[in-house]
Design a protein around this motif. Structure first.
Motif, PDB file in Angstrom:
ATOM      1  N   GLY A 205       5.784  34.435  73.218  1.00 16.27           N
ATOM      2  CA  GLY A 205       4.916  35.353  73.680  1.00 16.27           C
ATOM      3  C   GLY A 205       3.976  35.604  72.418  1.00 16.27           C
ATOM      4  O   GLY A 205       2.911  36.045  72.857  1.00 16.27           O
ATOM      5  N   SER A 206       4.325  35.756  71.124  1.00 14.78           N
ATOM      6  CA  SER A 206       3.570  36.218  70.024  1.00 14.78           C
ATOM      7  C   SER A 206       2.155  34.882  69.973  1.00 14.78           C
ATOM      8  O   SER A 206       1.171  35.563  69.446  1.00 14.78           O
ATOM      9  CB  SER A 206       4.229  35.803  68.636  1.00 14.78           C
ATOM     10  OG  SER A 206       5.690  36.527  68.967  1.00 14.78           O
TER      11      SER A 206
ATOM     12  N   GLY B 152      10.344  37.904  73.449  1.00 16.13           N
ATOM     13  CA  GLY B 152      10.078  39.370  74.069  1.00 16.13           C
ATOM     14  C   GLY B 152       9.451  40.267  73.373  1.00 16.13           C
ATOM     15  O   GLY B 152       9.159  39.890  72.229  1.00 16.13           O
TER      16      GLY B 152
ATOM     17  N   LYS C 240       8.596  43.230  70.830  1.00 12.05           N
ATOM     18  CA  LYS C 240       9.320  43.409  69.594  1.00 12.05           C
ATOM     19  C   LYS C 240       9.465  45.007  69.288  1.00 12.05           C
ATOM     20  O   LYS C 240       8.353  45.820  69.410  1.00 12.05           O
ATOM     21  CB  LYS C 240       8.642  42.816  68.393  1.00 12.05           C
ATOM     22  CG  LYS C 240       8.595  41.472  68.563  1.00 12.05           C
ATOM     23  CD  LYS C 240      10.043  40.759  68.597  1.00 12.05           C
ATOM     24  CE  LYS C 240      10.018  39.175  68.978  1.00 12.05           C
ATOM     25  NZ  LYS C 240       9.119  38.413  69.820  1.00 12.05           N
TER      26      LYS C 240
HETATM   27  C1  LIG Z   1      14.378  30.934  60.626  1.00 10.93           C
HETATM   28  C2  LIG Z   1      13.481  30.570  61.786  1.00 10.93           C
HETATM   29  C3  LIG Z   1      12.401  30.079  61.704  1.00 10.93           C
HETATM   30  C4  LIG Z   1      11.107  29.968  62.722  1.00 10.93           C
HETATM   31  N1  LIG Z   1      10.060  29.352  62.657  1.00 10.93           N
HETATM   32  C5  LIG Z   1       9.269  29.285  63.690  1.00 10.93           C
HETATM   33  C6  LIG Z   1       7.948  28.907  63.669  1.00 10.93           C
HETATM   34  O1  LIG Z   1       7.357  28.416  62.628  1.00 10.93           O
HETATM   35  N2  LIG Z   1       7.059  28.684  64.547  1.00 10.93           N
HETATM   36  C7  LIG Z   1       7.731  29.355  65.908  1.00 10.93           C
HETATM   37  O2  LIG Z   1       6.712  29.289  66.888  1.00 10.93           O
HETATM   38  N3  LIG Z   1       8.813  29.652  66.104  1.00 10.93           N
HETATM   39  C8  LIG Z   1       9.804  29.845  65.157  1.00 10.93           C
HETATM   40  N4  LIG Z   1      10.836  30.367  65.211  1.00 10.93           N
HETATM   41  C9  LIG Z   1      11.273  30.767  66.413  1.00 10.93           C
HETATM   42  C10 LIG Z   1      10.752  32.028  66.799  1.00 10.93           C
HETATM   43  O3  LIG Z   1      10.829  33.175  65.967  1.00 10.93           O
HETATM   44  C11 LIG Z   1      11.172  32.461  68.213  1.00 10.93           C
HETATM   45  O4  LIG Z   1      11.130  31.516  69.248  1.00 10.93           O
HETATM   46  C12 LIG Z   1      11.013  34.013  68.910  1.00 10.93           C
HETATM   47  O5  LIG Z   1      11.851  34.317  69.841  1.00 10.93           O
HETATM   48  C13 LIG Z   1       9.636  33.908  69.406  1.00 10.93           C
HETATM   49  O6  LIG Z   1       9.242  35.162  69.861  1.00 10.93           O
HETATM   50  P1  LIG Z   1       8.181  35.438  70.897  1.00 10.93           P
HETATM   51  O7  LIG Z   1       8.452  34.488  72.089  1.00 10.93           O
HETATM   52  O8  LIG Z   1       8.325  36.954  71.514  1.00 10.93           O
HETATM   53  O9  LIG Z   1       7.055  35.303  70.265  1.00 10.93           O
HETATM   54  C14 LIG Z   1      11.612  30.506  64.056  1.00 10.93           C
HETATM   55  C15 LIG Z   1      13.054  31.003  64.363  1.00 10.93           C
HETATM   56  C16 LIG Z   1      13.696  31.174  63.161  1.00 10.93           C
HETATM   57  C17 LIG Z   1      15.147  31.762  62.928  1.00 10.93           C
END
Ligand SMILES: Cc1cc2nc3c(=O)[nH]c(=O)nc-3n(C[C@H](O)[C@H](O)[C@H](O)COP(=O)(O)O)c2cc1C
Length: 158
Positions: free
Chosen positions: A57-58, A88, A90
């Motif tokens: 989502g970001s 989702g 934040k």
């Molecule tokens: C330690 C760690 C590192 C992560 N690194 C990334 C990253 O570099 N890029 C990415 O797209 N997701 C990464 N993720 C996964 C996202 O944080 C995760 O998919 C998150 O739910 C995205 O939120 P959103 O869909 O609301 O944007 C990482 C997760 C963890 C636990």
């Protein structure tokens, strides 16, 4: 045949990294995600990059806001890492933060941060590479980092 993504995950699980929360704010609203695919890219001009999954989502939020900040987490910020690793909208409540030059939130207690204007979006398979031009940043003199290794949160031995 394509390389097994499970093995790719196992391999890069052995790449010990710090943990960041990449935040953004602007017309698309306040948001962010936990990310370790971040790198300092260039000193002149000052550039960094973060690779963000197209499905996150970001992804759209950062692109629409045109800015992001990379917050390098301290050892005691595992709760922030977990919250921003959950898909989702934040919830920033409970975390202290201040607004950076671009408008992106800087998390209180982070070891260091850079505040960036989105300069370029490069294709990277199922991720996009967001290249940011650094407009502000800073680091604490002391403090221990949150570390991620083999799918678990860790700390430096000394
Ligand atoms: C330690 C760690 C590192 C992560 N690194 C990334 C990253 O570099 N890029 C990415 O797209 N997701 C990464 N993720 C996964 C996202 O944080 C995760 O998919 C998150 O739910 C995205 O939120 P959103 O869909 O609301 O944007 C990482 C997760 C963890 C636990």
């Amino acid at each position: 045949m394509a390389f097994d993504s499970k093995v790719q995950k196992q391999v890069f699980g052995k790449w010990a990294t710090g943990v960041t929360v990449v935040t953004t704010d602007g017309p698309a609203g306040k948001g962010g995600l936990t990310a370790n695919a971040v790198t300092s890219l260039s000193l002149n001009p000052p550039l960094v990059l973060v690779a963000v999954a197209k499905t996150a989502g970001s992804h759209a939020e950062i692109q629409q806001n045109g800015c992001y900040a990379i917050n390098i987490l301290a050892l005691n910020q595992e709760d922030a890492s977990k919250r921003f690793a959950t898909p989702g909208p934040k919830d920033f409540s409970g975390f202290g933060w201040k607004t950076a030059v671009t408008g992106a939130p800087i998390l209180e207690g982070a070891l260091a941060f850079v505040d960036c204007r989105l300069k370029e979006v490069l294709a990277g398979g199922d991720h996009d590479i967001f290249v940011g031009e650094i407009v502000d940043g800073g680091a604490q003199d002391d403090g221990a980092p949150l570390v991620y290794f083999s799918g678990k949160y860790r700390q430096l031995a000394n």
